[in-house]
Design a protein around this motif. Sequence first.
Motif, PDB file in Angstrom:
ATOM      1  N   ALA A 600      55.563  15.040  65.516  1.00  0.00           N
ATOM      2  CA  ALA A 600      54.111  15.024  65.686  1.00  0.00           C
ATOM      3  C   ALA A 600      53.642  16.320  66.353  1.00  0.00           C
ATOM      4  CB  ALA A 600      53.694  13.809  66.499  1.00  0.00           C
ATOM      5  N   ARG A 601      54.415  16.792  67.309  1.00  0.00           N
ATOM      6  CA  ARG A 601      54.060  18.065  67.956  1.00  0.00           C
ATOM      7  C   ARG A 601      53.990  19.188  66.924  1.00  0.00           C
ATOM      8  NH1 ARG A 601      57.765  20.434  71.843  1.00  0.00           N
ATOM      9  NH2 ARG A 601      56.080  21.741  72.581  1.00  0.00           N
ATOM     10  N   PHE A 602      54.960  19.195  66.035  1.00  0.00           N
ATOM     11  CA  PHE A 602      54.972  20.232  65.008  1.00  0.00           C
ATOM     12  C   PHE A 602      53.726  20.111  64.125  1.00  0.00           C
ATOM     13  CE2 PHE A 602      55.883  21.721  60.750  1.00  0.00           C
ATOM     14  CZ  PHE A 602      56.336  23.001  60.992  1.00  0.00           C
ATOM     15  N   LYS A 671      57.140  24.500  55.881  1.00  0.00           N
ATOM     16  CA  LYS A 671      56.984  25.672  56.764  1.00  0.00           C
ATOM     17  C   LYS A 671      56.544  26.938  56.028  1.00  0.00           C
ATOM     18  CE  LYS A 671      59.798  24.130  60.641  1.00  0.00           C
ATOM     19  NZ  LYS A 671      61.127  24.144  61.297  1.00  0.00           N
ATOM     20  N   PRO A 672      57.216  27.287  54.914  1.00  0.00           N
ATOM     21  CA  PRO A 672      56.772  28.525  54.244  1.00  0.00           C
ATOM     22  C   PRO A 672      55.332  28.453  53.762  1.00  0.00           C
ATOM     23  CG  PRO A 672      58.856  27.723  53.322  1.00  0.00           C
ATOM     24  CD  PRO A 672      58.366  26.675  54.253  1.00  0.00           C
ATOM     25  N   LEU A 673      54.886  27.240  53.452  1.00  0.00           N
ATOM     26  CA  LEU A 673      53.528  27.096  52.925  1.00  0.00           C
ATOM     27  C   LEU A 673      52.478  27.177  54.030  1.00  0.00           C
ATOM     28  CD1 LEU A 673      54.222  24.119  50.498  1.00  0.00           C
ATOM     29  CD2 LEU A 673      53.987  26.535  49.911  1.00  0.00           C
ATOM     30  N   LEU A 674      52.942  27.136  55.261  1.00  0.00           N
ATOM     31  CA  LEU A 674      52.002  27.132  56.386  1.00  0.00           C
ATOM     32  C   LEU A 674      51.967  28.472  57.105  1.00  0.00           C
ATOM     33  CD1 LEU A 674      52.929  23.600  57.791  1.00  0.00           C
ATOM     34  CD2 LEU A 674      50.827  24.215  56.591  1.00  0.00           C
ATOM     35  N   THR A 675      52.791  29.388  56.647  1.00  0.00           N
ATOM     36  CA  THR A 675      52.797  30.695  57.325  1.00  0.00           C
ATOM     37  C   THR A 675      51.594  31.508  56.875  1.00  0.00           C
ATOM     38  OG1 THR A 675      54.198  31.524  55.559  1.00  0.00           O
ATOM     39  CG2 THR A 675      55.294  30.863  57.611  1.00  0.00           C
ATOM     40  N   GLU A 676      51.305  32.536  57.638  1.00  0.00           N
ATOM     41  CA  GLU A 676      50.237  33.450  57.259  1.00  0.00           C
ATOM     42  C   GLU A 676      50.592  34.078  55.928  1.00  0.00           C
ATOM     43  OE1 GLU A 676      48.650  36.295  60.142  1.00  0.00           O
ATOM     44  OE2 GLU A 676      49.580  35.040  61.682  1.00  0.00           O
ATOM     45  N   GLU A 790      60.840  30.815  48.726  1.00  0.00           N
ATOM     46  CA  GLU A 790      60.758  31.013  50.180  1.00  0.00           C
ATOM     47  C   GLU A 790      61.573  29.955  50.942  1.00  0.00           C
ATOM     48  OE1 GLU A 790      60.023  33.219  52.418  1.00  0.00           O
ATOM     49  OE2 GLU A 790      59.739  34.464  50.619  1.00  0.00           O
ATOM     50  N   ALA A 791      61.427  28.723  50.492  1.00  0.00           N
ATOM     51  CA  ALA A 791      62.147  27.639  51.169  1.00  0.00           C
ATOM     52  C   ALA A 791      63.649  27.812  51.008  1.00  0.00           C
ATOM     53  CB  ALA A 791      61.703  26.292  50.607  1.00  0.00           C
ATOM     54  N   ILE A 792      64.061  28.241  49.806  1.00  0.00           N
ATOM     55  CA  ILE A 792      65.492  28.417  49.580  1.00  0.00           C
ATOM     56  C   ILE A 792      66.017  29.549  50.460  1.00  0.00           C
ATOM     57  CG2 ILE A 792      67.241  29.013  47.855  1.00  0.00           C
ATOM     58  CD1 ILE A 792      65.287  27.796  45.734  1.00  0.00           C
ATOM     59  N   ARG A 793      65.230  30.605  50.580  1.00  0.00           N
ATOM     60  CA  ARG A 793      65.642  31.703  51.467  1.00  0.00           C
ATOM     61  C   ARG A 793      65.885  31.190  52.873  1.00  0.00           C
ATOM     62  NH1 ARG A 793      61.550  35.784  49.116  1.00  0.00           N
ATOM     63  NH2 ARG A 793      62.897  37.021  47.752  1.00  0.00           N
ATOM     64  N   ARG A 794      64.934  30.423  53.373  1.00  0.00           N
ATOM     65  CA  ARG A 794      65.024  29.954  54.759  1.00  0.00           C
ATOM     66  C   ARG A 794      66.150  28.942  54.960  1.00  0.00           C
ATOM     67  NH1 ARG A 794      60.192  28.972  58.206  1.00  0.00           N
ATOM     68  NH2 ARG A 794      58.668  30.589  57.717  1.00  0.00           N
ATOM     69  N   LEU A 795      66.146  27.943  54.116  1.00  0.00           N
ATOM     70  CA  LEU A 795      67.013  26.798  54.386  1.00  0.00           C
ATOM     71  C   LEU A 795      68.423  26.990  53.855  1.00  0.00           C
ATOM     72  CD1 LEU A 795      64.458  23.939  53.671  1.00  0.00           C
ATOM     73  CD2 LEU A 795      65.021  25.018  55.846  1.00  0.00           C
TER      74      LEU A 795
END
Length: 896
Positions: A600-602, A671-676, A790-795
């Motif tokens: 929830a914090r996130f 996460k990637p979809l929420l970045t600037e 992007e997600a594949i790069r990160r995860l």
Amino acid sequence: MTLDSRFAPGDVEPRLYAGWESEGSFACDPDSNAQPFTIMIPPPNVTGSLHMGHALTFTLQDTLVRWRRMQGRDALWQPGTDHAGIATQMVVERLLAAEGKDRREMGREAFLERVWQWKAESGGTITTQLRRLGASLDWPRERFTMDDGLSAAVKETFVTLYNQGLIYRDRRLVNWDPKLQTAISDLEVENREIKGSLWYLRYPIEGEPGQFIIVATTRPETMLGDTAVAVHPDHPVYGTLIGKRAILPLVGRSIPIVSDTYADPEKGTGAVKITPAHDFNDFEVGRRHDLPMPSVLDRQANITLEEIEDVLTTAADTTFVRSLAGQSRFAARSAIVAELERLELLEKIEPHVNQVPHGDRGGVPVEPFLTTQWYCNAGVLAKPAIEAVETGKTVFVPKQWENTFFAWMRDIQPWCISRQLWWGHRIPAWYGPDGSVFVAKDAADAAVQARAAYGRDEELVQDEDVLDTWFSSALWPFSTLGWPEQTKEVARYYPGDVLVTGFDIIFFWVARMMMMGLHMMGDVPFRTVYIHGLVRDEKGQKMSKSRGNVIDPLELIDSFGADALRFTICSLTGPGRDVKLGASRVQDYRGFVTKLWNAARFCEMNGMRPDPAFDPAAAKLPLSRWLLDTANGAVAEATAALEVYRFDEYAAAGYRFVWNNFCDWFLELAKPLLTEGADPADAAEIRAVGAHVLGLILRLLHPSIPFVTEELWDRFGYGEPCSLIGAAWPDAVPVTEAAAARAELDWVIRLISEVRSVRAEMNVPPSKPSPVLLRDAPAVVLARVDRWIEAIRRLARASDVQVLTGDVPKGSAQAVLDETTIVLPLEGLIDIAVERTRLAKDRDKLVIEAKKMRQKLDNPEFVSRAKEEVVAENRERLAGFEAEIARLQAALDRLE
RNA sequence: GGGCGGUUAGCUCAGCGGUAGAGCGUCUCGUUUACACCGAGAGGGUCGGCGGUUCGAAUCCGUCACCGCCCA
């Protein structure tokens, strides 16, 4: 808002509970049109404090009530406490003893005043503690089994049953507790195995000097009250003595040697002494042979000679026998055995283990004692109750317990309902000077009856005794609703929906509520009886003070929060299982509460805010659709689980969805979809769907973890403060093209998992990203890669994802995902030998599976007899295995 | 003596005719801006024994063993 980094239950719980309570959130509404949902609390003893058994049963009840309330039912969870006759009287007597006082000196009235005073001061402990657990009971409706209304119900029922002949007085043997000096019912007796002795006593045959009949007994001290010796008619040796008489040693009474099949030729000597006033079996023998039944033990189980005075005058050994008067049963046993030994009337002593009945409250051996008591004809009342369960009007869950119920009910004995106590419902019976009984709701009514009987006013004396506590408990499902008044609550909330309790109480309470409900109300008191197990410690031992393994639920709440305790209980409550619980288990499940809080914090940090205008059906992104679809599944699972009382499955469904779907994948992939720099429309949708599903999670989990969910609900502003308790239980929402979204996300998750797995197995440090190359990837996969790069790069720690058209680079690790081969060029980072082994191992595993599968499909019996879809499924799987084996083999070949 | 329940991964337990699962613990790796009350990965089971039914049994039936409860 900004949430703290940790959830602090100690601060939150009291505030939220007070909020719910002050807003009337626990209240039922007798005027509503909603379908009622009723649970009657098993009233805890007013003397009690919250123990783990309470924590278990009340957590389950609260979970059900909160869930049904959210479903829109008009929920009544009826609170109250039980006056607990013996238990409470003992508590107060102990207090008096500490002051050097005794209730008998005080007198009945002063003593009762003192008990009421104690109740006013200390009787609220358990209700305060129930609030700590979060129990959403309708407190303004709290009742007490001795309050005026419930007392009226008791009198009404007693008088009715008496007039119907179902309550009556009888003189017979009862279980007598010499410590508490009251009769108790069969159920309040527990048999304990005691290592004792079997004494063989010689009883001289009358008129045949030197001849004896030897009786074996476990209770030599009652011999003073013997009035016969019984022998089995077919007894090879003693059969010939039947009809003769024996001389009872010490007493000198001449007693008959009777023929009775009760005497088991296999046991002892085959001859038994008959003491009708002190043994249930002997009592029956005494009735059959019309024997005298002198009592030789008094109310305290000390020897009394009053009823054998007639024979003592001519006794052989008057001095010795007189010396026994007033001695305890234990002292008398030693003295009698010693005396018989001295007289050479003791043949032998054998060690013997026997079942000794003990009072469950007093803890001392009970004595069969001949007195006049009030009885309820349970046999008549049981019949409709049995039938109600047979026909399914009331259903036990798990169904298994119906057998236990039937076994008891089909062989039910008269229920002794009078107790020689002061604290309790005084029996509404009055006696005239000649002993005539007048049963009435009050003294005035009794006087009217007496006047009619005697033709004049006579002084009446009320029965001194009180009723068994369970008599008033049996009326609880309707007496708490105002009966015998015809209140709208009675009309609306009877019968209740479900009774939740432990198996130890099926006979004491469930059976009696069934009997009284059916007889007095004409309907069962509840539709379902959910029976849960016992709480045990981590090793499976029963918790007890003497073992020192008692866990205090309040301490667990202090340490980990009420939610953690409740969620642990739900998670561990499978069907028909005891719950093994220790602090470490609660600590583990606290991790889940923390996880939810941090998720929830996130959400909060990333701007996810409740948006009432959000329409799930309009979600465009596959990630949104996948999450909504998965949430639908979780809701369906949770609802189905609660409907069949599978608290473990309900908790697991919530746990899995929050941790393994929402946190592990949705939030990570979001996460990637929420970045600037991400697409603002996509970001907005993700925020909206995240907030929507977080709200759904809070509603889904609220019944088991009410505090943390309400706190988050309030902090996010999903509704007014303290409004989650009244929010709607989630329903499935329509999701556009859910299947496509499932297929896509499933693929993304498997790709990332495969890459992670290969990297970990090859010991590639996370600090060294590598490219991910895809060989033989179809167009649909390439399109997915494009969307998820992007997600594949990160995860997956990928530096890049590309299509591989040419040869596999030297020193690559490979893995197969459907038709695609994943290639990780890791030259220098991996050991080719290790890679070869790894691929070969994967291949060999599949080869074995494929072989088994092929054998199955080669079996004509299987193909012709198994269901078509099973055969088809196996064919598909075999094809899949074979394709994957081929690709793994190709990858191996490429290593050279 | 009669009845009921249990025996599945180190622990606690789901599954109850068609691919043996979860949580916790263990091991390896890791602090990537929600969470170390964390993340990633891995290992780990002839489903108590023996028979039977079935194309197919952890799952159904029989039997035995052990553990735990209830009743006598």
